[in-house]
Write an enzyme that holds these catalytic residues in place. Structure first.
Site, PDB file in Angstrom:
ATOM      1  N   CYS A  12      49.901  39.321  37.739  1.00  0.00           N
ATOM      2  CA  CYS A  12      49.668  38.352  38.881  1.00  0.00           C
ATOM      3  C   CYS A  12      50.548  37.258  38.900  1.00  0.00           C
ATOM      4  O   CYS A  12      51.497  37.131  37.738  1.00  0.00           O
ATOM      5  CB  CYS A  12      48.307  38.215  38.827  1.00  0.00           C
ATOM      6  SG  CYS A  12      47.726  37.224  37.367  1.00  0.00           S
ATOM      7  N   CYS A  30      46.429  35.096  30.917  1.00  0.00           N
ATOM      8  CA  CYS A  30      47.828  35.072  31.037  1.00  0.00           C
ATOM      9  C   CYS A  30      48.779  34.328  30.223  1.00  0.00           C
ATOM     10  O   CYS A  30      49.690  34.609  29.781  1.00  0.00           O
ATOM     11  CB  CYS A  30      48.015  34.573  32.700  1.00  0.00           C
ATOM     12  SG  CYS A  30      47.363  35.577  33.766  1.00  0.00           S
ATOM     13  N   ASP A  70      48.434  43.762  33.088  1.00  0.00           N
ATOM     14  CA  ASP A  70      49.582  42.697  32.784  1.00  0.00           C
ATOM     15  C   ASP A  70      50.372  43.155  31.655  1.00  0.00           C
ATOM     16  O   ASP A  70      49.737  43.618  30.521  1.00  0.00           O
ATOM     17  CB  ASP A  70      48.842  41.361  32.902  1.00  0.00           C
ATOM     18  CG  ASP A  70      47.713  41.224  31.802  1.00  0.00           C
ATOM     19  OD1 ASP A  70      47.688  42.044  31.151  1.00  0.00           O
ATOM     20  OD2 ASP A  70      47.075  40.065  32.032  1.00  0.00           O
ATOM     21  N   CYS A  96      46.041  47.714  31.491  1.00  0.00           N
ATOM     22  CA  CYS A  96      45.212  46.416  31.553  1.00  0.00           C
ATOM     23  C   CYS A  96      45.725  45.479  32.639  1.00  0.00           C
ATOM     24  O   CYS A  96      45.121  44.375  32.976  1.00  0.00           O
ATOM     25  CB  CYS A  96      45.199  45.659  30.273  1.00  0.00           C
ATOM     26  SG  CYS A  96      46.429  45.832  29.151  1.00  0.00           S
TER      27      CYS A  96
END
Lengths: 405, 339
Positions: free
Chosen positions: B62, B106, B37, B35
């Site tokens: 990221c 995130c 992350d 995925c």
């Protein structure tokens, strides 16, 4: 800190290029002096018609078209692609299948998804191998009397892999289908001689070879049946309505002329720099590899996949070091899927997320490449130290098992 | 490139608490390579006091994923396990001065890793996977395909309107209308196949009625004649500062009233017009008040739904037109902050 004083290094030329100053200069009079409509009789547009003809001829030379009226100016590659595919379906009643590849640009794939879903078109997406080369057997198998149009890109925007489009076009003609190629990345980088091929339609974009943005062209071989996408005025011989974007067309002409003049030497030099970059990166940084077909690809494109780290993080650090590149990473595009091109090439997730594309132009220098080579090792090792998949000397295959996958 | 806040950039370029924590006694791991992350959160918790004495992270992801992870460690060090459990992903995003909507996942990853680490410490069951999924459909409200699908399935939604009511997706700029329609049609089709809804109930792509255009209320003059108002009796809350005779600038700017009315009479007329139009705005949940009049400028304050409404400009245009017609001279209406 001392990096910030150095001029920035632009290695994202597959995204867009710097407009040549000579091109800007050629365009300027057509904004404020010769601003008249090319269709008008009066003096304000009198020189425009001649300049447009000249630009058309320059582009004709760049792509080796037999006639200059085979060129239809459009707003860009995407419009050319949409026009070509839709036209091919409309002029061949009874044929309702499209063949394309799994690694095309979204300008083709998104359109094909739409046609398949909402307009009753059957779409065959031909897979590629690990080097990004087309599966010719699958292509042959998909061709039939139902095929309206085959559309394969000339060169891939992410890996630079080149498809043998002239041969693919001949195969399409064996079943009576039209052949279109999205050559947005190839025009200006590879020698193209359309009159010696069987290609029916070709899309190109001006800003990929130092021309202005917002302009492209569709090559339409003489005699190919056609239905316009935009109807209205008589411009482009009734094939694309809308007042000509005269300054941009004239700029494109100048860019085409300049590109063609030095293409052979530029290509060789870019390929040399690209190889230097790739070799240097692979030597200095472990756990990374070059993607694409090493034997047949664009001279300017190097996509290197770095394992165990994510592309956007690399790009941010590169940007800090004054280096502009791009990635096939999911995070830069806002979707969660990594590049469909790298996935189609079966590049593992561990590396696909960390793929960085460096795309050179004829303005790229050796010094710039060396700056990238100096900056990258530190960036990669810094990010790997932060990665849970990295254990210091390499992968950590079993050490990290998240709660869900 | 993303519009990251300075704080996100700072926490990405200079991450706090990155690396492995060798003497961790609670570890939470979420995400995966596929995925894009993943986060490993390591905590050192004092077993006597339940205080998180140290926290470190390792993140694959990221810039905002790394920044969120680092922010998370800063937020929880020194807190007790009980306090840390109350932390939400919004806290992480707020700490970083916000994240782009596409990157909110995130912060969710940070919260999940914390829950996993806390669960590992206390021995509880791990929460269900709340990781966001699918493409971000509605950028205005940050609604992804996964959430929309759940809402459609759980509530058997079959119209676009209902999808917007349940998820907010498509409720603002509506540029996600097409993907939203596609998603609804696809999921309804699956639901028909599963027997969850009847075929005739299912949404068919393209069958939605055209988006209702809100009438630009400012232009609409009520059909019924407005109740006659006692003249020269402005309603109480409206205060009109009379153009001061001593202000030559304002006078110079103001064209001579073509109507031959005095400034005071004009002001009364203007307040009357606005009073007459107010019910229209109130129906839409907003309101407008006259603040002042200076020469050819009429200053009003917009409140409620009117303020910040994209139609505000046309609303004001409607008022200006009415006043111009009544006074017989050009008038501009300008919104001002309420004093």
């Amino acid at each position: 800190m001392k990096d910030t004083v150095l001029p920035p290094v632009y290695l994202d030329n597959n995204a867009t290029t710097r407009v040549f100053p000579e091109v800007v200069e050629a365009m300027l009079p057509y904004f404020t002096e010769q601003f008249g409509n090319a269709s008008s009789i009066h003096a304000f547009g009198s020189e425009v018609g001649g300049a447009l003809r000249q630009a058309r001829k320059s582009l004709q030379k760049l792509i080796g078209a037999e006639f200059d009226h085979e060129i239809i100016f459009t707003s860009g590659g995407s419009e050319s692609n949409n026009t070509a595919i839709r036209s091919a379906l409309q002029v061949q009643p009874g044929r309702d299948e499209v063949i394309t590849s799994a690694v095309e640009h979204p300008a083709i794939l998104t359109l094909c998804d739409w046609l398949e879903k909402h307009e009753g078109v059957t779409v065959h997406r031909i897979p590629v191998d690990k080097l990004g080369r087309l599966d010719i057997d699958a292509y042959r198998a998909a061709l039939s009397e139902k095929t309206a149009v085959v559309s394969f890109m000339w060169a891939n925007n992410e890996t630079g892999t080149v498809f043998p489009v002239d041969g693919l076009a001949e195969l399409a003609h064996e079943v009576g289908a039209l052949f279109h190629t999205d050559a947005v990345q190839a025009v200006g980088k590879l020698p193209i001689d359309l009159m010696s091929t069987e290609i029916d339609m070709l899309s190109l974009s001006s800003h990929k070879f130092h021309g202005p943005k917002g302009l492209g062209a569709l090559y339409l071989r003489k005699g190919t049946r056609f239905r316009p996408l935009l109807r209205g005025g008589h411009q482009e011989r009734g094939r694309r309505a809308g007042t000509e974007n005269a300054p941009a067309i004239i700029g494109l002409g100048k860019a085409a002329e300049m590109t063609l003049a030095t293409m052979a030497e530029d290509s060789a030099r870019m390929a040399g720099l690209r190889d230097r970059l790739e070799k240097g990166l692979v030597q200095r940084i472990g756990h990374c590899f070059v993607t694409g077909d090493p034997h047949d690809r664009l001279p300017n494109t190097a996509t290197v996949a770095f394992e165990y780290i994510e592309g956007e993080a690399i790009l941010l650090k590169l940007n800090q070091a004054g280096i502009a590149a791009s990635s096939g990473s999911a995070c830069t595009s806002g979707s969660l899927e990594p590049s469909h091109v790298l996935r189609a090439m079966d590049i593992p997730f561990t590396a696909a997320h960390g793929a960085i594309r460096f795309s050179l132009s004829r303005e790229t220098t050796e010094e710039e490449i060396d700056r990238v080579l100096d900056a990258m090792p530190g960036i990669i090792s810094g990010l790997r130290e932060m990665s849970p998949f990295w254990s210091g000397d390499g992968a950590q295959p079993d050490g990290f098992n998240p709660a869900y996958a | 490139m993303w519009d990251y806040s300075d704080k996100v950039k700072d926490y990405f370029f200079n991450p706090r608490n990155a690396g492995a924590l060798t003497d961790a006694n609670a570890v939470g791991e979420v995400g995966s390579l596929s995925c894009g992350d993943a986060l490993k959160l390591m905590l050192k918790v004092n077993p006597e006091t339940d205080v998180i004495e140290d926290a470190k992270f390792q993140t694959f992801g990221c810039g905002s994923a790394i920044a969120s992870s680092s922010a998370l460690t800063e937020l929880i060090i020194g807190k007790t396990i009980a306090q840390a459990k109350l932390l939400t992903n919004q806290d992480i995003a707020d700490f970083l001065d916000g994240l782009p909507p596409e990157k909110m996942h995130c912060s969710v990853m940070g919260q999940e890793a914390l829950h996993a680490a806390v669960a590992a410490y206390t021995g509880e069951e791990v929460d269900e996977d709340e990781h966001e999924e699918g493409a971000l459909i509605c950028k205005c409200f940050g609604v992804d395909a996964g959430m929309i699908e759940r809402a459609i399935r759980t509530n058997k939604l079959t119209t676009l309107e209902m999808v917007t009511f349940y998820t907010k997706a498509g409720g603002s700029c509506a540029s996600c209308r097409e993907p939203l329609e596609e998603l609804l049609a696809d999921i309804n089709k699956e639901m028909v196949a599963e027997g969850a809804i009847r075929p005739e109930e299912a949404y068919v792509f393209g069958s939605a009625p055209k988006p209702k255009r809100k009438k630009a209320q400012g232009f609409v003059i009520p059909d019924a004649a407005p109740a006659p108002m006692p003249p020269a009796q402005p309603s109480a809350p409206i205060q009109i500062a009379m153009p001061a005779a001593a202000a030559p600038v304002a006078v110079a700017e103001a064209p001579q009233p073509a109507s031959g009315l005095s400034a005071a009479k004009e002001a009364i007329l203007v307040s009357k017009i606005i009073e007459e139009m107010r019910p229209t705005f109130r129906r839409d949940g907003g309101d407008v008040e006259l603040v002042d009049m200076e020469g050819s400028l009429v200053l009003v304050s917009l409140v409620g739904a009117c303020s910040g409404c994209q139609l505000a400009a046309s609303t004001l245009g409607g008022i200006a037109q009415k006043i111009t017609e009544t006074l017989g001279r050009p008038i501009r209406v300008m919104p001002v902050a309420r004093s």
